[in-house]
Design an enzyme around this catalytic site. Structure first.
Site, mmCIF file in Angstrom:
data_model
loop_
_atom_site.group_PDB
_atom_site.id
_atom_site.type_symbol
_atom_site.label_atom_id
_atom_site.label_comp_id
_atom_site.label_asym_id
_atom_site.label_seq_id
_atom_site.Cartn_x
_atom_site.Cartn_y
_atom_site.Cartn_z
ATOM 1 N N LYS A 1 120.329 84.411 41.310
ATOM 2 C CA LYS A 1 120.012 83.276 40.609
ATOM 3 C C LYS A 1 119.363 83.319 39.241
ATOM 4 C CE LYS A 1 116.300 83.316 43.545
ATOM 5 N NZ LYS A 1 116.868 84.394 44.483
ATOM 6 N N ARG B 1 109.849 78.050 46.764
ATOM 7 C CA ARG B 1 110.280 78.967 47.870
ATOM 8 C C ARG B 1 109.740 78.773 49.394
ATOM 9 N NH1 ARG B 1 111.040 83.959 44.389
ATOM 10 N NH2 ARG B 1 112.128 85.459 45.287
ATOM 11 N N ARG C 1 120.789 96.666 41.476
ATOM 12 C CA ARG C 1 119.981 96.191 40.528
ATOM 13 C C ARG C 1 119.010 97.198 39.687
ATOM 14 N NH1 ARG C 1 116.927 90.639 41.390
ATOM 15 N NH2 ARG C 1 115.865 91.750 42.966
ATOM 16 N N ARG D 1 113.404 98.020 40.887
ATOM 17 C CA ARG D 1 112.202 97.512 41.201
ATOM 18 C C ARG D 1 111.696 97.971 42.636
ATOM 19 N NH1 ARG D 1 113.416 91.008 40.460
ATOM 20 N NH2 ARG D 1 112.213 91.177 42.589
ATOM 21 N N ARG E 1 112.385 90.954 52.862
ATOM 22 C CA ARG E 1 112.644 89.595 51.871
ATOM 23 C C ARG E 1 113.718 89.058 52.493
ATOM 24 N NH1 ARG E 1 113.609 92.232 46.139
ATOM 25 N NH2 ARG E 1 113.159 90.077 45.402
HETATM 26 P P1 ADP Z 1 118.069 86.819 41.855
HETATM 27 O O1 ADP Z 1 117.410 86.402 40.713
HETATM 28 O O2 ADP Z 1 118.895 85.823 42.836
HETATM 29 O O3 ADP Z 1 117.199 88.001 42.595
HETATM 30 P P2 ADP Z 1 119.673 88.506 40.115
HETATM 31 O O4 ADP Z 1 120.399 87.538 39.266
HETATM 32 O O5 ADP Z 1 118.546 89.476 39.550
HETATM 33 O O6 ADP Z 1 119.163 87.703 41.557
HETATM 34 O O7 ADP Z 1 121.063 89.326 40.640
HETATM 35 C C1 ADP Z 1 120.998 90.518 41.722
HETATM 36 C C2 ADP Z 1 121.945 91.768 41.269
HETATM 37 O O8 ADP Z 1 123.411 91.297 41.405
HETATM 38 C C3 ADP Z 1 121.737 92.132 39.897
HETATM 39 O O9 ADP Z 1 121.891 93.519 39.563
HETATM 40 C C4 ADP Z 1 122.832 91.411 39.095
HETATM 41 O O10 ADP Z 1 123.189 92.032 38.065
HETATM 42 C C5 ADP Z 1 123.742 91.412 40.053
HETATM 43 N N1 ADP Z 1 124.593 90.165 40.056
HETATM 44 C C6 ADP Z 1 124.319 88.868 39.827
HETATM 45 N N2 ADP Z 1 125.253 87.996 39.985
HETATM 46 C C7 ADP Z 1 126.476 88.801 40.345
HETATM 47 C C8 ADP Z 1 127.757 88.538 40.693
HETATM 48 N N3 ADP Z 1 128.326 87.286 40.519
HETATM 49 N N4 ADP Z 1 128.550 89.557 40.913
HETATM 50 C C9 ADP Z 1 127.953 90.769 41.105
HETATM 51 N N5 ADP Z 1 126.786 91.081 40.830
HETATM 52 C C10 ADP Z 1 126.120 90.083 40.582
HETATM 53 P P1 AMP Z 2 112.030 87.448 42.347
HETATM 54 O O1 AMP Z 2 111.788 87.928 41.229
HETATM 55 O O2 AMP Z 2 112.353 85.899 42.338
HETATM 56 O O3 AMP Z 2 112.900 88.038 43.482
HETATM 57 O O4 AMP Z 2 110.425 87.336 43.062
HETATM 58 C C1 AMP Z 2 109.822 88.582 43.205
HETATM 59 C C2 AMP Z 2 108.793 88.481 44.443
HETATM 60 O O5 AMP Z 2 107.611 87.639 43.563
HETATM 61 C C3 AMP Z 2 109.000 87.627 45.710
HETATM 62 O O6 AMP Z 2 109.673 88.749 46.397
HETATM 63 C C4 AMP Z 2 107.727 87.315 45.994
HETATM 64 O O7 AMP Z 2 106.823 88.215 46.575
HETATM 65 C C5 AMP Z 2 107.282 86.767 44.650
HETATM 66 N N1 AMP Z 2 107.273 85.331 44.171
HETATM 67 C C6 AMP Z 2 108.334 84.829 43.273
HETATM 68 N N2 AMP Z 2 108.372 83.593 43.172
HETATM 69 C C7 AMP Z 2 107.450 83.036 44.208
HETATM 70 C C8 AMP Z 2 107.095 81.823 44.853
HETATM 71 N N3 AMP Z 2 107.705 80.829 44.392
HETATM 72 N N4 AMP Z 2 106.259 82.023 45.645
HETATM 73 C C9 AMP Z 2 105.751 83.052 46.523
HETATM 74 N N5 AMP Z 2 106.278 84.221 45.870
HETATM 75 C C10 AMP Z 2 106.960 84.230 44.854
#
Ligand code: ADP
Ligand code: AMP
Length: 213
Positions: A13, A88, A127, A160, A171
């Site tokens: 995302k 969420r 990541r 992280r 999660r």
């Molecule tokens: P989210 O915001 O949904 O938690 P991220 O955008 O941080 O996810 O992506 C999660 C991990 O996957 C990161 O390490 C990112 O670099 C990697 N990633 C994102 N899109 C792709 C893709 N299309 N193919 C492979 N790896 C990806």
């Molecule tokens: P993210 O960076 O989107 O993966 O979010 C990391 C963590 O932040 C999540 O696992 C939750 O603990 C918290 N968080 C982020 N966005 C929300 C939301 N909209 N509602 C509740 N918790 C959130």
């Protein structure tokens, strides 16, 4: 253009939201980034949020909804925004719908980035995040130019705390229980679009641009 990114943690995302924000010149609003910035700065909100985040749980709606409603009311959101990680829960989605309705507005697109659970754990363990500017990388698929260093701001990259495998499983459980119902919620609103998030990052983005036009 007002866009919501849906999908499991690690679906991509944030990666896609940053590109959408760049192409359409709208702000990228990530609640996860907002909470992490608060933790880094040692604020009261950060202290409260950290308790939940470290356990893989959601931060309570009452700490989350007002924050987003305030943020989307700011001047730079006049032409739209891309929400990443919010809503969420169903109550968060309802709070967003209500806040926009009061302004005579509504969301335009909810894009579900679909990635099966099997792929997620691999993605999360690889990541690497920059806690200074919010950039994210993957050690295999999207590596930084210099290992361990952010391309954008030169800070050190970290795994992280909540990306450790034991927390990732929690999660994912929370996602299926509390967030996945939003797919139906936005399907009923007629704005749900799905993309195959297992494709290469550029291909996912090309699919999204096709949808947004
Ligand atoms: P989210 O915001 O949904 O938690 P991220 O955008 O941080 O996810 O992506 C999660 C991990 O996957 C990161 O390490 C990112 O670099 C990697 N990633 C994102 N899109 C792709 C893709 N299309 N193919 C492979 N790896 C990806
Ligand atoms: P993210 O960076 O989107 O993966 O979010 C990391 C963590 O932040 C999540 O696992 C939750 O603990 C918290 N968080 C982020 N966005 C929300 C939301 N909209 N509602 C509740 N918790 C959130």
């Amino acid at each position: 253009m007002k866009i919501i990114m849906l999908g499991a943690p690690g679906a991509g995302k944030g990666t896609q939201a940053k590109q959408i924000a760049g192409k359409y010149s709208i702000p990228h609003i990530s609640t996860g980034d907002i909470f992490r910035a608060n933790i880094k700065n040692g604020t009261e909100l950060g202290k409260k949020a950290k308790e939940y985040m470290d356990q893989g749980l959601l931060v309570p709606d009452e700490l989350t909804c007002d924050l987003v409603v305030d943020r989307i009311g700011q001047d730079d959101c006049k032409n739209g925004f891309v929400l990443d990680g919010f809503p969420r829960t169903i109550p968060q989605a309802e709070a967003l719908t209500d806040a926009l309705n009061k302004l005579g507005e509504s969301m335009d697109f909810a894009i579900d980035v679909d990635v099966p659970d099997e792929n997620i754990v691999k993605r999360m363990s690889g990541r690497r995040a920059c806690l200074d500017c919010g950039a994210t990388y993957h050690i295999v698929s999207i590596p930084p130019k210099k290992e361990g260093i952010c391309d954008v701001c030169g800070s050190e990259l970290v795994l992280r705390d909540d990306d450790k495998p034991e927390t990732v499983q929690k999660r994912l459980d929370v996602y299926h229980e509390q967030t996945q119902p939003l797919i139906d919620y936005y399907k009923k609103q007629g704005i749900l679009k799905s993309v195959d998030g297992t494709q290469a990052m550029e291909d996912v983005f090309a699919n999204i641009v096709e949808i947004l036009g």
